[in-house]
Design an enzyme around this catalytic site. Structure first.
Site, PDB file in Angstrom:
ATOM      1  N   GLY A  80       0.817  -1.215   0.000  1.00  0.00           N
ATOM      2  CA  GLY A  80       0.000   0.000   0.000  1.00  0.00           C
ATOM      3  C   GLY A  80       0.848   1.260   0.000  1.00  0.00           C
ATOM      4  O   GLY A  80       1.950   1.282   0.560  1.00  0.00           O
ATOM      5  N   ARG A 144       1.377  -5.737  -5.015  1.00  0.00           N
ATOM      6  CA  ARG A 144       1.378  -6.653  -3.879  1.00  0.00           C
ATOM      7  C   ARG A 144       1.819  -8.073  -4.248  1.00  0.00           C
ATOM      8  O   ARG A 144       1.558  -9.004  -3.502  1.00  0.00           O
ATOM      9  CB  ARG A 144      -0.019  -6.701  -3.247  1.00  0.00           C
ATOM     10  CG  ARG A 144      -0.438  -5.438  -2.537  1.00  0.00           C
ATOM     11  CD  ARG A 144      -1.564  -5.698  -1.559  1.00  0.00           C
ATOM     12  NE  ARG A 144      -2.075  -4.478  -0.951  1.00  0.00           N
ATOM     13  CZ  ARG A 144      -1.545  -3.913   0.135  1.00  0.00           C
ATOM     14  NH1 ARG A 144      -0.513  -4.464   0.715  1.00  0.00           N
ATOM     15  NH2 ARG A 144      -2.077  -2.803   0.637  1.00  0.00           N
ATOM     16  N   ASP A 175       5.278  -7.820   5.829  1.00  0.00           N
ATOM     17  CA  ASP A 175       5.344  -8.968   4.914  1.00  0.00           C
ATOM     18  C   ASP A 175       6.407  -8.760   3.836  1.00  0.00           C
ATOM     19  O   ASP A 175       7.168  -9.672   3.520  1.00  0.00           O
ATOM     20  CB  ASP A 175       3.984  -9.199   4.242  1.00  0.00           C
ATOM     21  CG  ASP A 175       2.985  -9.820   5.217  1.00  0.00           C
ATOM     22  OD1 ASP A 175       3.417 -10.588   6.101  1.00  0.00           O
ATOM     23  OD2 ASP A 175       1.776  -9.542   5.102  1.00  0.00           O
ATOM     24  N   LYS A 201       8.000   0.776   5.708  1.00  0.00           N
ATOM     25  CA  LYS A 201       6.885   1.586   5.196  1.00  0.00           C
ATOM     26  C   LYS A 201       5.545   1.008   5.640  1.00  0.00           C
ATOM     27  O   LYS A 201       5.389  -0.197   5.643  1.00  0.00           O
ATOM     28  CB  LYS A 201       6.937   1.579   3.673  1.00  0.00           C
ATOM     29  CG  LYS A 201       5.706   2.132   3.000  1.00  0.00           C
ATOM     30  CD  LYS A 201       5.070   1.164   1.994  1.00  0.00           C
ATOM     31  CE  LYS A 201       4.428  -0.015   2.617  1.00  0.00           C
ATOM     32  NZ  LYS A 201       3.495  -0.754   1.760  1.00  0.00           N
ATOM     33  N   THR A 202       4.630   1.771   6.024  1.00  0.00           N
ATOM     34  CA  THR A 202       3.203   1.455   6.110  1.00  0.00           C
ATOM     35  C   THR A 202       2.494   2.501   6.951  1.00  0.00           C
ATOM     36  O   THR A 202       2.958   2.853   8.045  1.00  0.00           O
ATOM     37  CB  THR A 202       2.863   0.046   6.667  1.00  0.00           C
ATOM     38  OG1 THR A 202       1.444  -0.069   6.727  1.00  0.00           O
ATOM     39  CG2 THR A 202       3.425  -0.261   8.046  1.00  0.00           C
ATOM     40  N   ASP A 204      -0.025   1.951   8.470  1.00  0.00           N
ATOM     41  CA  ASP A 204      -0.646   1.249   9.595  1.00  0.00           C
ATOM     42  C   ASP A 204       0.122   1.411  10.906  1.00  0.00           C
ATOM     43  O   ASP A 204      -0.441   1.187  11.980  1.00  0.00           O
ATOM     44  CB  ASP A 204      -0.766  -0.250   9.290  1.00  0.00           C
ATOM     45  CG  ASP A 204      -1.638  -0.521   8.073  1.00  0.00           C
ATOM     46  OD1 ASP A 204      -2.292   0.425   7.604  1.00  0.00           O
ATOM     47  OD2 ASP A 204      -1.653  -1.662   7.596  1.00  0.00           O
ATOM     48  N   MET A 249      -8.528   3.090   8.341  1.00  0.00           N
ATOM     49  CA  MET A 249      -7.608   2.042   7.871  1.00  0.00           C
ATOM     50  C   MET A 249      -6.600   1.685   8.949  1.00  0.00           C
ATOM     51  O   MET A 249      -6.477   2.377   9.950  1.00  0.00           O
ATOM     52  CB  MET A 249      -6.848   2.557   6.654  1.00  0.00           C
ATOM     53  CG  MET A 249      -7.237   1.845   5.398  1.00  0.00           C
ATOM     54  SD  MET A 249      -6.153   2.313   4.062  1.00  0.00           S
ATOM     55  CE  MET A 249      -7.096   1.632   2.714  1.00  0.00           C
ATOM     56  N   GLU A 310     -10.302  -0.530  11.334  1.00  0.00           N
ATOM     57  CA  GLU A 310     -10.847  -1.413  10.289  1.00  0.00           C
ATOM     58  C   GLU A 310     -10.686  -2.897  10.614  1.00  0.00           C
ATOM     59  O   GLU A 310     -11.426  -3.726  10.137  1.00  0.00           O
ATOM     60  CB  GLU A 310     -10.272  -1.087   8.909  1.00  0.00           C
ATOM     61  CG  GLU A 310      -8.843  -1.491   8.678  1.00  0.00           C
ATOM     62  CD  GLU A 310      -8.404  -1.336   7.209  1.00  0.00           C
ATOM     63  OE1 GLU A 310      -9.195  -0.965   6.339  1.00  0.00           O
ATOM     64  OE2 GLU A 310      -7.215  -1.595   6.954  1.00  0.00           O
ATOM     65  N   ARG A 426      -3.341   8.070   2.134  1.00  0.00           N
ATOM     66  CA  ARG A 426      -2.146   7.268   1.821  1.00  0.00           C
ATOM     67  C   ARG A 426      -1.186   7.940   0.844  1.00  0.00           C
ATOM     68  O   ARG A 426      -0.036   7.554   0.753  1.00  0.00           O
ATOM     69  CB  ARG A 426      -2.561   5.909   1.244  1.00  0.00           C
ATOM     70  CG  ARG A 426      -3.343   5.060   2.227  1.00  0.00           C
ATOM     71  CD  ARG A 426      -3.307   3.606   1.869  1.00  0.00           C
ATOM     72  NE  ARG A 426      -3.566   3.342   0.467  1.00  0.00           N
ATOM     73  CZ  ARG A 426      -3.656   2.123  -0.046  1.00  0.00           C
ATOM     74  NH1 ARG A 426      -3.514   1.078   0.736  1.00  0.00           N
ATOM     75  NH2 ARG A 426      -3.884   1.935  -1.321  1.00  0.00           N
TER      76      ARG A 426
HETATM   77  P1  FBP Z   1       0.555  -1.896   3.603  1.00  0.00           P
HETATM   78  O1  FBP Z   1       0.512  -2.751   4.829  1.00  0.00           O
HETATM   79  O2  FBP Z   1       0.970  -2.626   2.400  1.00  0.00           O
HETATM   80  O3  FBP Z   1       1.359  -0.664   3.834  1.00  0.00           O
HETATM   81  O4  FBP Z   1      -0.918  -1.372   3.295  1.00  0.00           O
HETATM   82  C1  FBP Z   1      -1.680  -0.758   4.263  1.00  0.00           C
HETATM   83  C2  FBP Z   1      -3.125  -0.605   3.885  1.00  0.00           C
HETATM   84  O5  FBP Z   1      -3.385   0.745   3.551  1.00  0.00           O
HETATM   85  C3  FBP Z   1      -4.037  -1.087   5.007  1.00  0.00           C
HETATM   86  O6  FBP Z   1      -4.259  -0.081   5.947  1.00  0.00           O
HETATM   87  C4  FBP Z   1      -5.271  -1.491   4.236  1.00  0.00           C
HETATM   88  O7  FBP Z   1      -6.008  -2.457   4.932  1.00  0.00           O
HETATM   89  C5  FBP Z   1      -4.714  -2.050   2.964  1.00  0.00           C
HETATM   90  O8  FBP Z   1      -3.488  -1.404   2.750  1.00  0.00           O
HETATM   91  C6  FBP Z   1      -5.590  -1.844   1.764  1.00  0.00           C
HETATM   92  O9  FBP Z   1      -5.049  -2.526   0.692  1.00  0.00           O
HETATM   93  P2  FBP Z   1      -5.238  -2.135  -0.829  1.00  0.00           P
HETATM   94  O10 FBP Z   1      -4.340  -0.986  -1.093  1.00  0.00           O
HETATM   95  O11 FBP Z   1      -4.767  -3.345  -1.547  1.00  0.00           O
HETATM   96  O12 FBP Z   1      -6.662  -1.793  -1.043  1.00  0.00           O
END
Ligand code: FBP
Length: 550
Positions: A80, A144, A175, A201-202, A204, A249, A310, A426
């Protein structure tokens, strides 16, 4: 290609020079610290990573000039989007070029798939300059795709050999960094000479530990969501007629929700980790919300805000069990995938679940039950961003309030509005904190590469101090690992950092939430991120980080 049309802010941000730790502004020397161990399952992890396990911590300090070898590196954006990704690339680019202008940086396109499919560009100064201090991952795109097969590693090695690339930087979450470590180990075992460096990175905020104080993007995303929540609170306080159910999120962890609560002081904020610790049911969660709504109604306040992480649904023990069963059941299940109608799928699933989970599944509104069986992400996780928990809660709360009303126990009026904030934050223009932090992470990654390191994550610490006091270095990725069950198998993975209920951010929240819930007005309206102005307005890290470091 048409030139990018830029807003005045973008133009101004293009010339922002991110701050670096003082040591990185000079010649640096690499200092090795303590040898490390994985956080658990030492023997298993050591056996899986014989070459990259237990390496020492690294810090870069001011020192004598070092003549580094020529290095060509490549970068991958994985998973993400998170504000600051472009600045990691800018820092990496500048670091490589500063040490030797002949060094090259390539970018694999569309995430890890670019490495396997040999899709890449060379990142030149013109390209990098266009993206400095901007949000998004569009410079090379993200994806991903999970790299976990030997064939994929070999395809990667093939293109690296062809382009003379001797290091790959993988910018990703837990991951992706786990996969970076597996790749690093494989390339050492096969003697390819290709190093692999990770970068945390994230949005979250769940990739953190003693050595990684926060993942980048969390700061900016939380500030964007908090601004929106503050605006909603001001609206609610003006019209006094809606309860706003706001899902945020953050996947499993509730860090984003907690941080937004600390910034905006909503009436109710659910924390998944607490719900799990209390062994709460969905009904308990609903009762908790209803109690506050009824109390406020008694004071004539038929409005308010509720923050919902979420991942909540995964932390309600009965739901967690159901999801775990579904994960095992749906992993590579061709029969299920071949079914055409939702009803067919529903009946099939019901028949295979344990009796308790089957009951929970049957009792769920059909829409939510269907959302729980949607495709897993490539790492086997439920895509919680697709589960509309806020709507489920609204439905259940409304039912309960109607019931109380029928017994004269509630005289208020309940009108609700649902929101989901995730994608809005994001790709925001990175805050000064994220712009500086990511640039420093990228620059540090360049130093790790030039020092010949592999299997390390770039680390910048002491983040609540001014940037010149930050400490840059590297952390062996195996240090963050343990064994967990994924896709039905035990795998080495970086442990996700969830909200600690004995940690300072949660304790602060827990000590104040009663005041935020009652009839006195305690909303905070944080307003938009500021990039220029006094430091107490522009350069503050998250409240989570400040409380954790107190
Ligand atoms: P990462 O863990 O890859 O940084 O992604 C975070 C995130 O934004 C989560 O908060 C959310 O649940 C998910 O990605 C959404 O995934 P997508 O971008 O595939 O819709």
């Amino acid at each position: 290609m048409k030139p990018m049309i830029k807003s005045p802010l973008q133009i101004a941000r293009a010339s922002y020079q991110p701050k670096l730790p003082e040591a990185l502004k000079h010649h640096v020397v690499l200092k090795e610290g303590k040898f490390t161990e994985s956080i658990a399952d030492h023997e298993d992890i050591k056996a899986l990573f014989p070459n990259t396990y237990g390496m020492p911590l690294i810090a870069f300090e001011t020192g004598e000039k070092v003549d580094y070898p020529i290095a060509n590196a490549a970068v991958i954006l994985s998973g993400g989007q998170a504000p600051g990704g472009h600045n990691v690339i800018a820092g990496l680019f500048d670091g490589l070029k500063k040490m030797n202008p002949s060094n090259k940086l390539y970018g694999f396109l569309g995430g890890p798939a670019g490495l396997v499919d040999h899709k890449y560009i060379e990142l030149t100064k013109e390209i990098v300059d266009d993206y400095r201090n901007t949000g998004g991952f569009d410079i090379i795109g993200s994806g991903r795709t999970k790299i976990e097969e030997e064939e994929q590693y070999e395809k990667g090695a093939e293109i690296c050999k062809k382009l003379g690339i001797n290091a790959i930087v993988i910018i990703g979450g837990d991951d992706s960094n786990t996969n970076a470590c597996v790749l690093a180990e494989y390339y050492v075992q096969k003697n390819t000479g290709i190093q692999v460096i990770g970068c945390p990175k994230t949005i979250d905020g769940d990739l953190k530990n003693e050595m990684i104080e926060t993942s980048f993007g969390f700061d900016t995303a939380c500030k964007v969501y908090s601004e929106l929540i503050g605006n909603i609170q001001r609206d609610a306080n003006s019209s006094k007629k809606y309860w706003h159910f706001i899902r945020l999120m953050g996947r499993s962890a509730s860090h984003i929700t907690l941080e937004c609560a600390l910034q905006s002081q909503p009436n109710i904020c659910l924390i998944s980790e607490e719900v799990e610790a209390k062994n709460a049911t969905l009904t308990d969660v609903v009762e908790e919300i209803v109690k506050v709504i009824v109390h406020r109604a008694e004071h004539g306040l038929n409005f308010g805000t509720i923050l919902i992480p979420e991942g909540l649904i995964e932390f309600i023990p009965a739901m967690k069990k159901l999801i775990e069963e579904l994960n095992e059941l749906l992993a590579h299940n061709d029969d299920f995938n071949a079914m055409e109608t939702d009803e067919e799928k529903r009946q099939y699933v019901k028949g295979l679940l344990s009796p308790e989970s089957s009951k929970v599944y049957r009792d769920l509104p059909k829409g939510i039950a269907r959302q729980l069986t949607l495709d897993r992400d490539p790492h086997g996780n439920v895509q919680v961003s697709l589960i509309e928990t806020e709507k489920l809660l609204i439905e259940m709360v409304a039912k309960r309030l109607a019931n109380l009303k029928a017994h004269n126990d509630y005289k208020g009026k309940f009108s609700s509005i649902n929101h989901f904030f995730g994608y809005e934050g994001r790709c925001a223009i990175p805050s000064n904190f994220d712009a500086d932090y990511t640039y420093s992470l990228g620059y540090t990654a360049a130093l790790l590469i030039l020092s010949g390191k592999t299997g390390y994550m770039s680390s910048v610490r002491n983040l609540t101090a001014p940037a010149f006091e930050w400490i840059a270095g590297g952390v062996p990725i195996t240090m963050m690992m343990n064994m967990e069950r994924r896709h039905g198998k035990l795998k080495p993975v970086i442990q996700k950092a969830l909200v600690h209920l004995d940690g300072a951010p949660f304790k602060y929240f827990s000590a104040h939430r009663k005041d935020w819930a009652d009839e006195s007005q305690s909303y905070v309206y944080p307003g938009p991120i500021q990039y220029y102005g006094p430091t107490e307005v522009c350069d503050q890290p998250t409240k989570t980080l400040l409380l954790e470091k107190e």
